[in-house]
Motif scaffolding. Sequence first.
Motif, PDB file in Angstrom:
ATOM      1  N   SER A 198       0.935  -1.067  -0.024  1.00  0.00           N
ATOM      2  CA  SER A 198      -0.017   0.246   0.062  1.00  0.00           C
ATOM      3  C   SER A 198       0.741   1.279  -0.084  1.00  0.00           C
ATOM      4  CB  SER A 198      -1.009  -0.046   1.294  1.00  0.00           C
ATOM      5  OG  SER A 198      -1.948  -0.835   1.399  1.00  0.00           O
ATOM      6  N   PRO A 199       0.889   2.024  -1.352  1.00  0.00           N
ATOM      7  CA  PRO A 199       1.674   3.163  -1.176  1.00  0.00           C
ATOM      8  C   PRO A 199       0.845   4.442  -0.525  1.00  0.00           C
ATOM      9  CG  PRO A 199       1.634   2.182  -3.264  1.00  0.00           C
ATOM     10  CD  PRO A 199       0.711   1.329  -2.606  1.00  0.00           C
ATOM     11  N   TYR A 200       1.303   5.429   0.300  1.00  0.00           N
ATOM     12  CA  TYR A 200       0.838   6.372   0.805  1.00  0.00           C
ATOM     13  C   TYR A 200       1.636   7.876   0.509  1.00  0.00           C
ATOM     14  CZ  TYR A 200       4.452   5.306   4.172  1.00  0.00           C
ATOM     15  OH  TYR A 200       5.355   4.905   4.792  1.00  0.00           O
ATOM     16  N   TYR A 201       0.885   8.717   0.696  1.00  0.00           N
ATOM     17  CA  TYR A 201       1.658  10.024   0.693  1.00  0.00           C
ATOM     18  C   TYR A 201       2.345  10.314   1.952  1.00  0.00           C
ATOM     19  CZ  TYR A 201       1.948  15.141  -0.046  1.00  0.00           C
ATOM     20  OH  TYR A 201       2.355  16.573  -0.238  1.00  0.00           O
ATOM     21  N   LYS A 202       3.961  10.450   1.650  1.00  0.00           N
ATOM     22  CA  LYS A 202       4.547  10.394   2.942  1.00  0.00           C
ATOM     23  C   LYS A 202       4.360  11.605   3.578  1.00  0.00           C
ATOM     24  CE  LYS A 202       8.886   7.573   2.248  1.00  0.00           C
ATOM     25  NZ  LYS A 202      10.287   7.865   1.487  1.00  0.00           N
ATOM     26  N   PRO A 203       4.265  12.704   3.316  1.00  0.00           N
ATOM     27  CA  PRO A 203       4.192  13.947   4.350  1.00  0.00           C
ATOM     28  C   PRO A 203       2.881  13.587   5.288  1.00  0.00           C
ATOM     29  CG  PRO A 203       4.510  14.939   2.174  1.00  0.00           C
ATOM     30  CD  PRO A 203       4.110  13.134   1.948  1.00  0.00           C
ATOM     31  N   LEU A 204       1.840  12.815   4.756  1.00  0.00           N
ATOM     32  CA  LEU A 204       0.667  12.744   5.840  1.00  0.00           C
ATOM     33  C   LEU A 204       0.827  11.493   6.471  1.00  0.00           C
ATOM     34  CD1 LEU A 204      -2.374  13.973   3.917  1.00  0.00           C
ATOM     35  CD2 LEU A 204      -1.159  15.256   5.488  1.00  0.00           C
ATOM     36  N   GLY A 205       1.880  10.543   6.188  1.00  0.00           N
ATOM     37  CA  GLY A 205       1.935   9.174   6.783  1.00  0.00           C
ATOM     38  C   GLY A 205       0.920   8.284   6.237  1.00  0.00           C
ATOM     39  N   TYR A 206       1.041   7.115   7.125  1.00  0.00           N
ATOM     40  CA  TYR A 206       0.102   5.773   6.873  1.00  0.00           C
ATOM     41  C   TYR A 206      -0.780   5.710   7.836  1.00  0.00           C
ATOM     42  CZ  TYR A 206      -1.208   1.029   6.913  1.00  0.00           C
ATOM     43  OH  TYR A 206      -2.014  -0.262   6.910  1.00  0.00           O
ATOM     44  N   PRO A 207      -1.968   5.550   7.875  1.00  0.00           N
ATOM     45  CA  PRO A 207      -2.978   5.633   6.381  1.00  0.00           C
ATOM     46  C   PRO A 207      -3.317   6.750   6.021  1.00  0.00           C
ATOM     47  CG  PRO A 207      -4.208   4.746   8.285  1.00  0.00           C
ATOM     48  CD  PRO A 207      -2.836   5.315   8.827  1.00  0.00           C
ATOM     49  N   GLN A 208      -3.070   7.883   6.675  1.00  0.00           N
ATOM     50  CA  GLN A 208      -3.743   9.110   6.186  1.00  0.00           C
ATOM     51  C   GLN A 208      -3.554   9.782   5.001  1.00  0.00           C
ATOM     52  OE1 GLN A 208      -2.228   8.671   9.459  1.00  0.00           O
ATOM     53  NE2 GLN A 208      -4.029   8.932  10.820  1.00  0.00           N
ATOM     54  N   GLY A 209      -2.394   9.245   4.459  1.00  0.00           N
ATOM     55  CA  GLY A 209      -1.904   9.652   3.124  1.00  0.00           C
ATOM     56  C   GLY A 209      -2.486   8.902   2.052  1.00  0.00           C
ATOM     57  N   MET A 210      -3.703   8.244   2.192  1.00  0.00           N
ATOM     58  CA  MET A 210      -4.249   7.442   1.116  1.00  0.00           C
ATOM     59  C   MET A 210      -4.720   8.589   0.190  1.00  0.00           C
ATOM     60  SD  MET A 210      -8.151   5.557   1.539  1.00  0.00           S
ATOM     61  CE  MET A 210      -9.108   6.923   1.809  1.00  0.00           C
ATOM     62  N   TYR A 211      -4.303   8.059  -1.195  1.00  0.00           N
ATOM     63  CA  TYR A 211      -4.554   8.683  -2.339  1.00  0.00           C
ATOM     64  C   TYR A 211      -5.226   7.745  -3.173  1.00  0.00           C
ATOM     65  CZ  TYR A 211       0.103   7.054  -3.832  1.00  0.00           C
ATOM     66  OH  TYR A 211       1.255   6.279  -4.093  1.00  0.00           O
ATOM     67  N   ARG A 212      -6.004   8.209  -4.479  1.00  0.00           N
ATOM     68  CA  ARG A 212      -6.440   7.746  -5.496  1.00  0.00           C
ATOM     69  C   ARG A 212      -6.049   8.185  -6.815  1.00  0.00           C
ATOM     70  NH1 ARG A 212     -12.929   7.925  -4.495  1.00  0.00           N
ATOM     71  NH2 ARG A 212     -12.430   9.610  -2.904  1.00  0.00           N
ATOM     72  N   VAL A 213      -5.843   7.224  -7.610  1.00  0.00           N
ATOM     73  CA  VAL A 213      -5.119   7.520  -8.965  1.00  0.00           C
ATOM     74  C   VAL A 213      -5.984   6.981  -9.895  1.00  0.00           C
ATOM     75  CG1 VAL A 213      -2.654   7.388  -7.970  1.00  0.00           C
ATOM     76  CG2 VAL A 213      -3.928   5.256  -9.293  1.00  0.00           C
ATOM     77  N   GLY A 214      -5.528   7.197 -11.218  1.00  0.00           N
ATOM     78  CA  GLY A 214      -6.321   6.833 -12.419  1.00  0.00           C
ATOM     79  C   GLY A 214      -7.351   7.999 -13.101  1.00  0.00           C
TER      80      GLY A 214
END
Lengths: 177, 476
Positions: free
Chosen positions: B277-293
């Motif tokens: 599970s990748p996450y946006y590092k500045p917000l950390g895991y799991p707050q850094g949840m993002y969507r792509v596509g």
Amino acid sequence: MKKIRLGTIWLDGCSGCHMSFLDMDERLIEIAEYVDVVYSPYVDMKEFPESVDLTIVEGALSTDHDLRIIKKIRENSKLILALGDCAITGNVSAMKNLYGSEAVLQRGYFELADLNQKYPSKVVPTLLESVIPLHEAVKVDYFLPGCPTPADAIYEMLKSLIEGTEIKIHELTRFGK
Amino acid sequence: MQNRTIVIDPVTRIEGHAKITIDIDKSDKVKDAKIHVTQYRGFEKFCEGRMYTEMPALTARTCGICPVSHVISATKAIDEILGVTPPKAGTNIRKIVNLAQLLQSHTLNFYHLSSPDFIYGFDAPKEDRNIFKMMQTHPEMARDGINLRAFGQKIIEDLAGKRIHPTGIIPGGAAHKIDESTKEAILEQIPAMLKIAQSALEFFRDNLHKFQEEIDYLGAFPSLFMALTNKEGTLEHYDGKLCFMDSEGNILKDRIEPRDYKEFIGETVEEDSYLKSPYYKPLGYPQGMYRVGALARLNIAKTCGTPLADKELKKFKALGAGKPVLNTFYYHYARLIEMVYALEKIEELLKSDETMSANVRSTSTVSYDKGVGCSEAPRGTLFHEYHVTKDGIITAVNLIIATGNNNLAMNAGVKQVAQKFVDTKNITDGALNRVEAVIRCFDPCLSCSTHALGIVSSKIEIRDHNKKIIRVIERS
Ligand code: SF4
């Protein structure tokens, strides 16, 4: 005329061989007149059914789960067709044998992870020590090579099975094509 | 009652193999739900020791659905290692092939995999929910889907040699120029294909009112979004820099060089899935949840840059009323808009004289010891990073695959839909189909995502807290 009960499944492959199946394009509509697709990633059937006439298998065997399902497929299918080089030789799917499952998992889940480094071990199936082609586990009736097997070859093969005629496979495809 | 787990295995009508577990607590409430990706292939290891020249052909084999994306990211990474910039014609050929793949892949998701739910309804008998049934009841629509997908595949074949795992996109550019006759043949078909894509859009819009509950509960939640964008903020699938946007539409970070992706993206391991599970590092895991596509791209892009798609984009943006569209169900809508865009853009690129130039490739030798290639795959942003010796032997590889980026969001979606639709005392096939349908919205490509796929099995198993099976239900 009774329709052929057809199953298709992808195991450890890249789904390219299944995509090539779809690359029959409009000929799919023609094929669908003669076959009932009773199990496939493209239909919502969760359990591998009994008495399947032909099962097309993409991909090699790489987990304990693959081994179990291929045995079930063998029991429930009159004919098995190994589709593509991964199913027939292991091909790219078997390249991890060069290093072994342990080293491959180490790379993915320890060296290339930032948090929670560990091996996935719950719910997921266990990797086999080495990836093997289908015929090492079960008897295979037909081999149709290619990476992926070209759509024309899949079409001719299916047509020959429906019509009971012979084809020259080497004129349609070869390993690595 | 005791704790129970429902297992949906395998998830069908998606590209790859996975299972879903739904945990039910003692008071008969859905406590949690998860998607588990069940096999692992190990490209990041076995590519070590091979020549960099092999990487496009080898990494294409991570996926038969979006091999072009892997070839594009691989060749872009190698361009960096060689220190070359492909000539304009080479770049444009890559762009056309990339768009052709986007078109065929989106078509596959919409027509072959998802549309049976829209045509027959989520509660239709499971025997009916597939493309083969569509061929009987809606032959025109099935044929449209087949033709549109074939059109994309044929462009890939004509410009890059082969429909699946094409060989004509190479380091430094492309292997061949485009023939005039090929160009004319493609251009001639564009109006008919645009008609098909637009009728799919119309069909979807006309039927949307039937799916309000699905729109509201199949993964509707705040998250960050990530996509490539260019300076003008138009839709971008090949070039551009990374952008992160939050659920309110604020840009968190823009113009990130793809080669710096590791500063912003971390990856964590889930012990019950082979998919990290990748996450946006500045917000950390799991707050850094993002969507792509597609959904992320259209939320981030200000315009598509082509007339018909821009008209649709306006309607799409209106759904968010000035904020990003947060409903995962609208991935379908976003993909349909991208299909129109892809056709318009292919036409535009083919009509440019620069594209037709015979100068399609630059050459060089190994100049740097590292390269990062990044592109927008149909399912989102894809990274390939290679390290090489000065002789061109690969010493290390890291891949972050489009679908992986969505892993946290897919899990959030599965949980939401299960909590909404699964009545634990009366588990219906229609409810479970909706749980699978949220996965279909993301259009995950699981063969790619773990650089692997596999698994299979059966029915619904109900297990106790020790994971011992206490009941098995046939799904019917
Ligand atoms: S043979 Fe080639 S196309 Fe088929 S599954 Fe294996 S890698 Fe993919």
